[in-house]
Each structure stands twice: as structure tokens, then as C-alpha cells.
Design a protein around this motif. Structure first.
Motif, PDB file in Angstrom:
ATOM      1  N   THR A 116       7.104   6.256  -1.584  1.00 36.69           N
ATOM      2  CA  THR A 116       5.868   6.687  -2.264  1.00 36.69           C
ATOM      3  C   THR A 116       4.949   5.512  -2.614  1.00 36.69           C
ATOM      4  N   VAL A 117       5.526   4.296  -2.615  1.00 38.49           N
ATOM      5  CA  VAL A 117       4.685   3.112  -2.847  1.00 38.49           C
ATOM      6  C   VAL A 117       5.012   2.086  -1.758  1.00 38.49           C
ATOM      7  N   LEU A 118       3.982   1.642  -1.040  1.00 39.76           N
ATOM      8  CA  LEU A 118       4.182   0.632   0.006  1.00 39.76           C
ATOM      9  C   LEU A 118       3.498  -0.659  -0.440  1.00 39.76           C
ATOM     10  N   GLY A 166       1.017   8.901  -3.692  1.00 38.39           N
ATOM     11  CA  GLY A 166       1.472   7.617  -3.172  1.00 38.39           C
ATOM     12  C   GLY A 166       0.545   6.489  -3.564  1.00 38.39           C
ATOM     13  N   HIS A 167       0.926   5.294  -3.117  1.00 33.29           N
ATOM     14  CA  HIS A 167       0.125   4.113  -3.462  1.00 33.29           C
ATOM     15  C   HIS A 167       0.341   3.070  -2.359  1.00 33.29           C
ATOM     16  N   LYS A 213      -3.322   6.358  -3.974  1.00 31.01           N
ATOM     17  CA  LYS A 213      -4.128   5.264  -4.527  1.00 31.01           C
ATOM     18  C   LYS A 213      -3.980   4.014  -3.661  1.00 31.01           C
ATOM     19  N   THR A 214      -4.909   3.103  -3.824  1.00 31.14           N
ATOM     20  CA  THR A 214      -4.831   1.841  -3.069  1.00 31.14           C
ATOM     21  C   THR A 214      -5.162   0.674  -4.016  1.00 31.14           C
ATOM     22  N   THR A 215      -4.484  -0.435  -3.807  1.00 33.20           N
ATOM     23  CA  THR A 215      -4.797  -1.653  -4.581  1.00 33.20           C
ATOM     24  C   THR A 215      -4.788  -2.856  -3.644  1.00 33.20           C
ATOM     25  N   GLN A 260      -5.994   0.295 -10.207  1.00 26.60           N
ATOM     26  CA  GLN A 260      -7.199  -0.518  -9.977  1.00 26.60           C
ATOM     27  C   GLN A 260      -7.341  -0.778  -8.466  1.00 26.60           C
ATOM     28  N   PRO A 261      -8.500  -0.516  -7.886  1.00 22.23           N
ATOM     29  CA  PRO A 261      -8.634  -0.653  -6.424  1.00 22.23           C
ATOM     30  C   PRO A 261      -8.534  -2.085  -5.915  1.00 22.23           C
ATOM     31  N   MET A 262      -8.941  -3.046  -6.752  1.00 19.84           N
ATOM     32  CA  MET A 262      -8.906  -4.429  -6.268  1.00 19.84           C
ATOM     33  C   MET A 262      -8.726  -5.390  -7.437  1.00 19.84           C
TER      34      MET A 262
END
Ligand SMILES: NC(=O)C1=CN([C@@H]2O[C@H](COP(=O)(O)OP(=O)(O)OC[C@H]3O[C@@H](n4cnc5c(N)ncnc54)[C@H](OP(=O)(O)O)[C@@H]3O)[C@@H](O)[C@H]2O)C=CC1
Ligand SMILES: CC1=C(/C=C/C(C)=C/C=C/C(C)=C/C=O)C(C)(C)CCC1
Length: 316
Positions: A116-118, A166-167, A213-215, A260-262
């Protein structure tokens, strides 16, 4: 008329997000719980990867560790288990796409659930002047730091999208936002990683996959040994010393846990990123000269040459 209303709405939204993100710096938003998540970390055998494994474990997640270095990766798994966490270590070279796809299947079968998180953390640098650098080393940097992102995301994103949960975390670098001389392979691969990550993040938003989500994490020099010797002007280094790996991972974790995206670590490195975009090229060149960024990689290249052959190369 509709155009003007849309424009007004957009400008209000822009202002709202500027305000919200400025406030986030002072008033930390609530972090999301990640206990029960299955986190896959590439390059988990050392440096930041190992620390990420330990941090995710502290937060109650189960970790899957991928690295080419079997012994170092097993050691990370051991450290996680000593903390009372759950870890599975697999020897996977992320540049081999068939190994990534079959590795993803193995994880699914062994653990009976989806990642679920990569955390795409594996990274390399050639550490040679471009014209002295064997083609294979340049290709390796592109394959590990950029191509592998495609293979791992293609392996794990479909299930995240299906569950709308996921993330995806990309450990890029400030050298994906601005450059220094003599690390062409690395800068090219990290600029590519930033481009890849941002395009994917936009794609998820357009498709309204709001649960994934993406970071994007962009650290400055971290004291893991990867860039050993890299040095800017002493007076500037006092304001911007190399990062403690634990601090870097904690900052990245904070960003991940608040979706937080970045994040640039430290925040001060947003400045050279901005100045690259806003100032004329020549203004940036004189800044580099003044701050010692123009030659900061020379001692690093020398260190790498000593490490690999014992014969120092002419870096100047
Ligand atoms: N250190 C720094 O100054 C900074 C680092 N970064 C980025 O952070 C990430 C982590 O860096 P850091 O911890 O310092 O580096 P390390 O070299 O300490 O760790 C990287 C890990 O990735 C593994 N790895 C390399 N190639 C592969 C591959 N093909 N498949 C699977 N695993 C692989 C390495 O294994 P092995 O040891 O066998 O090669 C190593 O265990 C990288 O993406 C790096 O670019 C970003 C900003 C600054
Ligand atoms: C260019 C530049 C700087 C130096 C940056 C350096 C030296 C970055 C190194 C980053 C690394 C090694 C990242 C690894 O992923 C300053 C002094 C911040 C400001 C002026 C512009």
C-alpha cells in the motif's frame, strides 16, 4: 463570462493553497495512521532505506525490503525485527523489470496482500567526470534512479488504484531541481525522476484517484557516504551543512504522514530552486562561484576514484 468566473475561482484557490501551505509550516497538520500498511522500500540495505524501514516500523507498518545487497538487506530486516516489527527481505535488482514484476508477485503470494506504500529510494551515482566515465556506469545511474521508477510503479500502482488507497514516495534529490557540475548522470536521472513523479501525480489527480497519495522528497547532501567529499564554501557550509540521515528521514516521514506532495530538505534549498527558475543563467553562475558550488564535486570525485581504484584522478 464563464471564463472570468473560472479565473476568479482559480485565483481564489491559488491564494487559499498558498495560505494553507504557509500555515502548515507553523501549525503541523494531523498525521495519518499507517499501522497496518504494507510498505515496500527499495534500496533498503543501507543509508536512508534502512532508516525508512525503521521509521515505518516505529509507526506500526509492516515492511518489505528490496535491495541487491542480500546481506545488508537481511541486516535491515533483523534490525526491524529487533524493534518488534515485521519485515521481509528480498534480493531484487530494480533495474531488471522482469525481476521487479515477478518480485511483486512473490510479495503478493508470500504476504497474501498488496503493497500500500511504495518508497522508491534505491539510488546510485557514477562519481566520475562525464568524459572519464564508462558508458555502462552512466546507463546504470539512469536505470536505477529513473527507469526503475516505471517498473516499480507499474508493478504496484494498479492494486492501489483498484482500492483507491495507497501512497507513492519518490526519493529524488535537490539535484533533480537544480544542478551542480560534474554529476551529469545523477542530475539527468534525478531531473527525470522529478518529471516522472510529477506527471504521475497529475495523472492520479485528473483521474480523481484521490485515495492514492504521492510525495516527492528532495534532500540536500545527506551524510550516508554516497556523496562523501562533496563540499561547498566553508562559510556557506556553516549555514547549510550536510544533513544527518536520521533528520532527513524524519523530515521525509513527516511529509509522507501529512500527505504533503513535495518536500525539499532542508527548506532553505527551495531558494536555489527558485533562483534557477527566476534569475538569469549568469546570475546563477556567479552565485555558484561565490558559494563554491561550482567545484563542490571535485573532492567527491577524488574520493570515489580513491575508493574504486586507489589511483586519484585529476578532478580540477
Ligand atoms: N546521500 C545523499 O547525499 C543523498 C541521497 N539522495 C537519494 O536518496 C536515496 C538513498 O541514498 P543513500 O541512502 O544515501 O544511498 P546508499 O548508497 O547508502 O543506499 C542506496 C541503496 O540502494 C541500493 N541499490 C543500488 N542499486 C540498486 C538496485 N539496482 N536495486 C536495488 N537496490 C539498489 C544500494 O545497494 P548497494 O550498496 O549494493 O549498491 C544501497 O543499499 C537515493 O535515491 C539517493 O539518490 C538524495 C539526496 C542526497
Ligand atoms: C548548487 C547550489 C548549492 C549547492 C548545492 C549542492 C552542493 C547540492 C548537493 C546535493 C546532493 C549531493 C544531492 C544528492 O542527491 C547551494 C550552495 C545550496 C546554493 C547555491 C546553488
Amino acid at each position: 463570462m464563464i471564463f472570468l468566473m473560472d479565473l476568479q475561482m482559480m485565483l481564489l484557490d491559488v491564494l487559499y493553497y498558498i495560505l494553507r501551505n504557509s500555515l502548515r509550516v507553523v501549525l503541523r497538520p494531523r498525521t495519518k495512521p499507517i499501522d497496518g500498511e504494507l510498505v515496500l522500500i527499495t534500496g533498503a540495505g543501507g543509508g536512508l532505506g534502512r532508516l525508512f524501514a525503521q521509521e515505518f516500523t516505529k509507526h506500526g507498518a509492516e515492511v518489505v525490503l528490496w535491495d541487491t545487497n542480500t546481506a545488508a538487506n537481511e541486516r535491515t530486516a533483523e534490525l526491524v525485527r529487533e524493534m518488534g516489527g515485521k519485515a521481509c527481505a528480498y534480493t531484487v535488482d530494480v533495474t531488471r523489470r522482469q525481476d521487479v514484476y515477478s518480485g511483486a508477485e512473490t510479495v503478493r503470494k508470500d504476504l497474501g496482500r498488496d503493497v500500500t506504500v511504495l518508497v522508491n529510494n534505491a539510488g546510485v551515482v557514477a562519481g566520475r567526470r562525464m568524459l572519464d566515465c564508462p558508458d555502462e556506469l552512466i546507463e546504470r545511474t539512469m536505470k536505477v534512479n529513473c527507469h526503475a521508477l516505471f517498473w516499480t510503479v507499474k508493478a504496484f500502482l494498479p492494486q492501489m488504484k483498484a482500492q483507491n488507497h495507497g501512497h507513492i514516495v519518490t526519493i529524488a534529490s535537490v539535484l533533480g531541481l537544480f544542478s551542480t557540475p560534474c554529476v551529469e548522470d545523477y542530475c539527468a536521472s534525478k531531473f527525470a525522476a522529478v518529471g516522472f513523479h510529477e506527471s504521475m501525480a497529475h495523472e492520479l489527480l485528473v483521474e480523481e484517484v484521490d485515495g492514492v497519495k504521492t510525495t516527492l522528497v528532495c534532500p540536500y547532501i545527506v551524510d550516508t557516504g554516497m556523496f562523501q567529499g562533496c563540499k561547498i564554501r566553508e562559510e556557506v557550509e556553516m549555514i547549510l551543512p550536510p544533513l544527518d540521515p536520521q533528520y532527513c528521514v524524519e523530515q521525509a516521514m513527516n511529509a509522507i504522514l501529512i500527505d504533503q506532495p513535495m518536500v525539499c530538505i532542508p527548506r532553505l534549498t527551495y531558494l536555489p530552486f527558485l533562483s534557477r527558475a527566476l534569475l538569469p543563467w549568469e546570475s546563477n553562475v556567479v552565485t555558484y562561484r561565490f558559494m563554491g558550488s561550482d567545484r563542490c564535486m571535485y573532492p567527491f570525485i577524488e574520493t570515489m576514484a580513491n575508493r574504486t581504484s586507489g589511483i586519484p584522478v585529476e578532478a580540477g
